[in-house]
Motif scaffolding. Structure first.
Motif, PDB file in Angstrom:
ATOM      1  N   ASN A  55       2.165   7.069  -1.251  1.00  0.00           N
ATOM      2  CA  ASN A  55       1.441   6.226  -2.330  1.00  0.00           C
ATOM      3  C   ASN A  55       1.999   6.108  -3.130  1.00  0.00           C
ATOM      4  O   ASN A  55       2.848   5.441  -3.773  1.00  0.00           O
ATOM      5  CB  ASN A  55       0.385   7.015  -2.989  1.00  0.00           C
ATOM      6  CG  ASN A  55      -0.229   6.213  -3.604  1.00  0.00           C
ATOM      7  OD1 ASN A  55      -0.551   5.106  -3.161  1.00  0.00           O
ATOM      8  ND2 ASN A  55      -1.225   6.185  -4.617  1.00  0.00           N
ATOM      9  N   ASP A  71      -3.983   5.126  -8.500  1.00  0.00           N
ATOM     10  CA  ASP A  71      -4.631   7.112  -8.824  1.00  0.00           C
ATOM     11  C   ASP A  71      -4.959   7.730  -7.549  1.00  0.00           C
ATOM     12  O   ASP A  71      -5.661   8.505  -7.198  1.00  0.00           O
ATOM     13  CB  ASP A  71      -6.036   6.572  -9.590  1.00  0.00           C
ATOM     14  CG  ASP A  71      -5.296   6.022 -10.964  1.00  0.00           C
ATOM     15  OD1 ASP A  71      -4.697   6.441 -10.855  1.00  0.00           O
ATOM     16  OD2 ASP A  71      -6.486   4.990 -11.302  1.00  0.00           O
ATOM     17  N   PRO A 117      -3.857   9.740  -3.995  1.00  0.00           N
ATOM     18  CA  PRO A 117      -3.031  11.182  -4.207  1.00  0.00           C
ATOM     19  C   PRO A 117      -1.864  10.540  -3.224  1.00  0.00           C
ATOM     20  O   PRO A 117      -1.626   9.618  -3.392  1.00  0.00           O
ATOM     21  CB  PRO A 117      -4.220  12.053  -2.786  1.00  0.00           C
ATOM     22  CG  PRO A 117      -4.821  10.832  -1.922  1.00  0.00           C
ATOM     23  CD  PRO A 117      -4.858   9.852  -3.196  1.00  0.00           C
ATOM     24  N   ALA A 118      -1.055  11.476  -3.426  1.00  0.00           N
ATOM     25  CA  ALA A 118       0.648  11.163  -4.032  1.00  0.00           C
ATOM     26  C   ALA A 118       0.772  11.543  -2.161  1.00  0.00           C
ATOM     27  O   ALA A 118       1.733  10.138  -2.144  1.00  0.00           O
ATOM     28  CB  ALA A 118       1.906  12.578  -4.332  1.00  0.00           C
ATOM     29  N   TYR A 176      -1.162  11.343   1.690  1.00  0.00           N
ATOM     30  CA  TYR A 176      -1.926  12.309   3.296  1.00  0.00           C
ATOM     31  C   TYR A 176      -1.190  12.287   4.216  1.00  0.00           C
ATOM     32  O   TYR A 176      -0.471  11.594   4.338  1.00  0.00           O
ATOM     33  CB  TYR A 176      -2.575  10.489   3.514  1.00  0.00           C
ATOM     34  CG  TYR A 176      -3.591  10.398   2.755  1.00  0.00           C
ATOM     35  CD1 TYR A 176      -4.783  11.109   2.360  1.00  0.00           C
ATOM     36  CD2 TYR A 176      -4.432   9.371   1.809  1.00  0.00           C
ATOM     37  CE1 TYR A 176      -5.991  10.444   1.335  1.00  0.00           C
ATOM     38  CE2 TYR A 176      -5.000   8.801   0.609  1.00  0.00           C
ATOM     39  CZ  TYR A 176      -6.230   9.749   1.296  1.00  0.00           C
ATOM     40  OH  TYR A 176      -6.999   8.811  -0.018  1.00  0.00           O
ATOM     41  N   HIS A 190      -6.753   6.638   3.987  1.00  0.00           N
ATOM     42  CA  HIS A 190      -7.640   7.013   3.150  1.00  0.00           C
ATOM     43  C   HIS A 190      -8.938   6.379   3.505  1.00  0.00           C
ATOM     44  O   HIS A 190      -9.866   6.971   2.403  1.00  0.00           O
ATOM     45  CB  HIS A 190      -7.224   5.372   1.650  1.00  0.00           C
ATOM     46  CG  HIS A 190      -7.466   5.641   0.367  1.00  0.00           C
ATOM     47  ND1 HIS A 190      -7.568   6.552  -0.397  1.00  0.00           N
ATOM     48  CD2 HIS A 190      -8.363   5.074   0.007  1.00  0.00           C
ATOM     49  CE1 HIS A 190      -8.353   6.840  -1.760  1.00  0.00           C
ATOM     50  NE2 HIS A 190      -8.598   5.134  -1.492  1.00  0.00           N
TER      51      HIS A 190
END
Length: 213
Positions: A86, A108, A110-111, A113, A153
């Protein structure tokens, strides 16, 4: 009929071609199985539009699998990406002149995937076809990573498997420069084999694919 959406990028950074698009366009309409067809589409190389364009294609085509591809300058093989982060941190401006530095792909979110494709099975299949391939642990921080992150995402709760593949430069792009390259016909075949392995493999194999540094 199931659809495998395969995307490539338009040229960027003063190149007149992008091997990711030149390769995937040759696979457009190809049958992967009796009821599976590849649909190829080109994405813009721009932070502001690439992710939205991909999501719109997913909404329109309702694919059963999505694999995005992009150019990895300096890479020597078909690189099956494992993780998207991200983070946008552009070394050069994109095709709209934007150069985001240290921003998030999805605020916001997640760091990271992980790919939901069988990355190691895909690498093995491509290698068995006589084409250089590897698992890659980084998709960079340019538009390729943004598309990979937005892809995962968008599909995180859908059950649709998806991921990203980087391909090398074409020989004509690096003539006299000394960077690695791969012939277009080899890239096309490598992607075809990778897509077929991804579609046919539901559980990934377990074998070494990491890197020491």
């Amino acid at each position: 009929m199931h659809t495998v959406l395969l995307t490539g990028f338009e040229p960027f950074d003063q190149d007149v071609v992008n091997p990711s698009w030149e390769a995937v366009r040759q696979l457009d309409g190809m049958q992967v199985g009796s009821d599976v067809q590849i649909v190829a589409r080109r994405l813009p190389c721009a932070f502001a539009t690439a992710g939205d364009c991909l999501v719109q294609l997913i909404d329109q085509l309702r694919p059963s699998m999505v694999i995005a591809t992009g150019l990895g300058p300096g890479r020597s093989d078909i690189s099956i990406e494992r993780v998207a982060i991200n983070l946008n941190d552009a070394r050069i401006p994109d095709n709209l002149g934007a150069q985001p530095i240290d921003t998030t792909v999805v605020p916001d979110g997640p760091a990271a995937y992980f790919s939901t494709l069988p990355t190691k099975a895909m690498v093995r299949a491509v290698r068995e076809a006589g084409i250089a391939a590897s698992v890659s642990q980084t998709a960079g921080t340019f538009v390729c990573n943004l598309v990979f992150y937005r892809l995962q995402h968008a599909l995180v709760e859908s059950g649709v498997r998806s991921g990203f593949i980087h391909v090398p430069n074409l020989p004509e792009q690096v003539m006299g420069v000394g960077l690695p390259s791969m012939a277009l016909e080899t890239v096309v075949e490598g992607l075809r084999v990778a897509v077929l392995a991804a579609w046919q493999t539901t559980v990934d194999i377990s074998e070494a694919g990491g890197q020491v540094s």
